[in-house]
Each structure stands twice: as C-alpha cells, then as structure tokens.
Write a protein that holds these residues in place. Structure first.
Motif, mmCIF file in Angstrom:
data_model
loop_
_atom_site.group_PDB
_atom_site.id
_atom_site.type_symbol
_atom_site.label_atom_id
_atom_site.label_comp_id
_atom_site.label_asym_id
_atom_site.label_seq_id
_atom_site.Cartn_x
_atom_site.Cartn_y
_atom_site.Cartn_z
ATOM 1 N N THR A 397 57.545 41.850 0.234
ATOM 2 C CA THR A 397 56.609 40.732 0.342
ATOM 3 C C THR A 397 55.847 40.553 -0.966
ATOM 4 O O THR A 397 55.692 41.495 -1.745
ATOM 5 N N MET A 404 47.140 40.906 4.020
ATOM 6 C CA MET A 404 47.861 41.531 5.137
ATOM 7 C C MET A 404 48.138 42.990 4.807
ATOM 8 O O MET A 404 48.591 43.289 3.703
ATOM 9 N N ASP A 405 47.891 43.867 5.763
ATOM 10 C CA ASP A 405 48.261 45.257 5.553
ATOM 11 C C ASP A 405 49.740 45.455 5.882
ATOM 12 O O ASP A 405 50.423 44.537 6.341
ATOM 13 N N GLN A 408 50.926 44.568 9.443
ATOM 14 C CA GLN A 408 51.002 43.118 9.673
ATOM 15 C C GLN A 408 52.232 42.527 9.009
ATOM 16 O O GLN A 408 52.868 41.629 9.562
ATOM 17 N N ILE A 409 52.561 43.014 7.828
ATOM 18 C CA ILE A 409 53.746 42.509 7.116
ATOM 19 C C ILE A 409 55.006 42.739 7.940
ATOM 20 O O ILE A 409 55.820 41.834 8.153
ATOM 21 N N ARG A 412 55.086 40.557 11.025
ATOM 22 C CA ARG A 412 55.420 39.163 10.720
ATOM 23 C C ARG A 412 56.922 39.009 10.501
ATOM 24 O O ARG A 412 57.520 38.016 10.913
#
Length: 537
Positions: A397, A404-405, A408-409, A412
C-alpha cells in the motif's frame, strides 16, 4: 342502516336507525347487506363470491417501493413517471424475481402484477416495453453512474475495483467486444466479454464497464482512475485492486497521470514479487505469522508499506495440491523412465514437457535424457522453499500509517471479496446474467448495466434485511436452532413476499381487485425494509 319491524302493541310498522355507512364502494355495501340478512349464497350461485384470477404482488410491490425509497427511479431520470423509466424499473425488479430473457419477462404479465404496477396493463410488447427502454437506459448510463457515485463515493473514500469475464455460446458476427481471451470461468473454446465493476467500500456497485474479451486486467485501471477523478469528481481515492490489477508497471503509469494526485493504492504482491521482496530485505519466511500481521518496508520502494500475512487453511490446501501434482509427476516420469527400449531424446523431451505443462511442477524437478533414457529427481530444496511460503501473502500500500494501520490495510484488501460476491450474484447465484441473448454490442452493454442496477437494488435489500440474517446466525451459533431449521435466506424472503397475491374477484355483477392481507412474517419483513404493509410503488 336501520331495522324495520311491526310494533306488537299497536300493529304499526316502525323503523329503528342504527347508523350510516358512507364512502364505500357498492360491492362492499352489497356484501354488508347480505351479511346482515344472513344471506349466504351457495358456491355455484351466479352471484356467489368468486376469485377469477390471482397474480404475484407482494415481492414486486416491495422491490418497486424500495427502488423508489433509495432514489433509484430518480437516478434513472429526473422524471420517473416517464414510461421508459417505469419499464426499466420493471426489468430491474424482474431480473431479481424472474431471471431469464426479456421476452420471458414480458410474458410474466399473466402471472405477476409487476408490469401493471409499472403502468402497463394487459399484454406486454417486448420491443416497446423492453428493448426500446434498454436502449434509452444505455444512453443514460454515464449520468446514472454519476448520480450513484455522488451518493456512495466521497473524497478520501475506499473504492473497490475488479474485473471478471462471462462467456458466450453461439455466433456473434455483429459484435466487436465478444472475443477470445483468458476465461475466468474455465470455459475454454468460448468467446467472452470482460466486465469491470467499481463499488464502494461496503460493496455497493456504482459503475460498470464492458471491455472486449481479450482485455488484460491491468490495462483497465488507468481509465478507471480518470473516470473517478474526471466524471465522478472524487479527488482523493484509495483504490483497492488485486495483484493482477495494480502491477508495478501499472503503478508507474498511474503515478505519471495528472489525475494521480491524491491517489493511494492497496494491492498484493505476486509470488515472484514476494520472493524478491524477502531476498532484497533479508527477511525469512518465518516472519509470516498466522495470528499477527508483520509490517516491513523496502528502501528500493520508498512510500510503500508491506504487510506480511499467513493463512493456515490456505497453507494446508496449497501444500496438499503441490504434493498431489508432484505425485502425479513422479508416476508419469517413472513410467517414461522404465521403458525397456531407448527412445529419441526429442520424443522424451516432448513427453516430459507436455507433462510438466499440465502439472506446473517443472521448477521442482531435475531431469535429462542420457543415451535415450530419462533420468530425473525431485529438487527437495526447491519444494521445501515453496512449502515455507504456502499460505503466505503480502499486501502492499501507499497509504500512510497515520491514515490506516496494518490491520486496517489488510482488512481493506480482504474487502475485495465483496466485489467477487457481486460478480457471483450477477453471473450465477441470483441474477443470472448469462446466457446473454443479445447479439449487438449496444444491447450487450445495456444488459450488463441492467444487471448491475439489479444488484444495486438487491444490495440495498440485503442491507435492510441484515438484522434478520444476523439474528438467524446468532441462533445457529448459540445452538438455539439447527442448521436444517435455517429458514431465512434472500431467496426465501422473496418467496415469502411473493405469497402475497392480488386477486381479481367477482361478487354478482361487481368485479374488483383484492390484495391478500400480509401475514405476520410479511409484515416483519416490510418493517425491516421500512415499508408500510400497504406498500405501493
């Protein structure tokens, strides 16, 4: 309403007034009069109550009301009372309730109140009520998608993007987009089209595009970024795509675009890229953990973050698959090597090459032909190295750690499954996009767009029914009910709504329509949909 009687004291006829009924149709007054007289007619009496016909009503009315509630009718056109808009809504709802060709849907006027609810009484002409509105719908596609994007996308939002293919059967000489290409359905020998779908982070579809069947995944991304920035006005985007979509070369192209400002990506590395990353950063496969996500960086790619993950279930599956393929290779190579007579080296090479092309195990095998005989062995180090990476994957990413930590990445990226779910529903599970009966490119594009709008409506339907499905899942997990007692699915909900009928009734000379009273289950479904039991589109 009054009672007439003769007074026994003086013998005179007298009347007693009970009240007045006003504002009711004649047939209702006649029924009240018959009930007060206790006048029950036999079934074969010409004036007896008779149901002349019965049509599905509840599901059609509920979905049309839901389409209006979410603004889909106005997204199609600012004047939703236009006949083509109402016909299009009938086709959208019909795709959910009655999958099949447009011709078969036009014949549903005999069995369903759908077309009547959309303003078409009696027989439906497929050219007038299906094909002409379909052409008008395609003209409106850019404007409709802009409206949907405005509702579901905003600056800084997550956008999911993926592509699929759907295959065709028959001849399509008039089409330029039906081509041979990499078939994701495993249907070799069939021409196809490629479909790109944009959804919100929650999986709500907002835009679809049809590409020629030989289109490569990565070649579609640049156009989508321009579309998001130029047409939909979303200046800051986090685009989530799979490893075949956002490649390293594709990232360079995107970075050079004027529209790339404010663009962030979340994707995954291919197996080769993952191996190279570990080698360049001196990390070992043991760094991958089943329970915890490990984040690393690579000085060669500043601005990128890499999240290392491992799925133990995938690891077991990949290991078992490799062992099966290696065993197949062993058996066949042993058979070739055991031949009594020496053979030509080219012949043996061709046989081994054909085998390895099927099993894809060439990287784990060493072989050569010596004096007309095959010699081979398993490269155990290569197998061990591959097994160490089974179940491992790397999410890359350009989103900052402040935004975003690592958890979260990864979450997603996994949300791409919502696009896959959309494709499954559109292609097979519920909407049955194929077989596609249209022969021209314009109609094919319009049909795919219609299916996307149907899934858009179905997505909203599923969201509103989420409490129903969640309660059932909780009951299953707590062992309150058994799996065989599971009764609530999207299909079962639609069938329940379909049980509400609109009947044509005759009493004497009066003929009128009567909608059956909704059952308690239907009422609870309509409450979840935020629709009144007497819903009307």
């Amino acid at each position: 309403m009054r009672t007439t009687f003769r007074d026994p004291t003086d013998g005179k006829v007298k009347h007693e007034q009970h009240g007045r009924l006003t504002g009711l149709p004649l047939v209702t007054l006649l029924n009240v009069q018959a009930a007060l007289r206790d006048d029950v007619l036999p079934k074969d009496h010409p004036d007896a109550f008779k149901i002349l016909s019965s049509k599905e009503y509840g599901a059609s009315a509920a979905l049309l009301a839901l389409a209006k509630d979410i603004g889909l009718d106005r997204a199609l056109y600012s004047k939703p009372s236009q006949p083509w808009v109402r016909d299009t809504l009938a086709m959208i709802v019909g795709r959910i309730l009655y999958q099949g060709s447009k011709l078969s849907l036009s014949h549903q006027w005999k069995n369903s109140a759908l077309w009547e609810l959309c303003g078409t009484e009696g027989p439906v002409d497929v050219d007038e009520h299906c094909y002409a509105p379909l052409d008008r719908l395609l003209e409106r596609q850019p404007a409709i998608q802009q409206t949907l994007a405005k509702t579901h996308l905003h600056n800084g939002c997550i956008v999911l993007y993926d592509i699929t293919s759907t295959y065709f059967e028959g001849q399509y000489e008039e089409s330029e987009i039906v081509q041979f290409g990499y078939n994701r359905d495993g249907k070799r020998g069939h021409e196809q089209i490629v479909i790109g779908l944009l959804t919100s982070a929650e999986g709500c579809p907002v835009a679809v595009e049809v590409f020629p069947g030989n289109t490569q995944d990565a070649s579609t991304v640049e156009g989508k970024v321009k579309e998001l920035r130029g047409k939909y006005g979303v200046s800051e985007i986090v685009l989530v795509g799979d490893r075949g979509m956002i490649t390293a070369s594709n990232e360079e192209k995107l970075a050079a675009l004027p529209e790339a400002e404010g663009l962030k990506i979340i994707s995954a590395l291919t197996h080769r890229q993952m191996v190279d990353l570990l080698a360049s950063t001196d990390h070992q496969p043991e760094l991958f953990d089943d329970k915890h996500i490990v984040e690393i960086s690579d000085p060669a790619t500043p601005g990128h973050r890499y999240c290392l993950c491992r799925n133990p279930h995938s690891a077991e599956r990949e290991t078992a698959t490799r062992e099966a393929l290696l065993e197949r290779s062993r058996e066949e190579l042993a058979r070739i090597a055991a031949r009594k007579k020496p053979a030509d080296a080219e012949l043996i090479g061709a046989q081994v090459g054909k085998l390895l092309a099927k099993t894809k195990m060439g990287k784990h095998l060493r072989w050569r032909v010596v004096e007309g005989r095959l010699e081979w062995s398993i490269d155990e180090e290569s197998v061990a190295a591959a097994q160490a990476l089974d179940g491992c994957y790397v999410i890359k990413t350009t989103v900052s750690a402040e935004a975003m930590d690592k958890d979260q990445i990864v979450s997603r990226y996994k949300s791409l499954s919502r696009v896959e779910q959309a494709f499954r529903n559109m292609k097979t599970v519920s909407l049955e996009m194929r077989p596609i009966h249209h022969k021209t490119d314009q109609r094919i594009r319009a049909h795919v767009f219609l299916c996307m709008l149907a899934y858009h409506l179905q997505w909203h339907l599923t969201q509103r029914l989420a409490p129903l499905f969640a309660a059932q899942a909780e009951a299953l997990s707590s062992k309150t009910i058994q799996a065989k007692e599971r009764s609530h699915t999207l299909a079962s909900v639609l069938e329940t709504l379909k049980s509400q009928r609109r009947n044509q009734v005759r009493v004497g000379e009066a003929v009128f329509a009567q909608i059956t009273e909704p059952t308690p289950e239907i009422r609870s479904i309509l409450e979840l949909l935020a629709l009144a039991p007497s819903h009307t589109p």
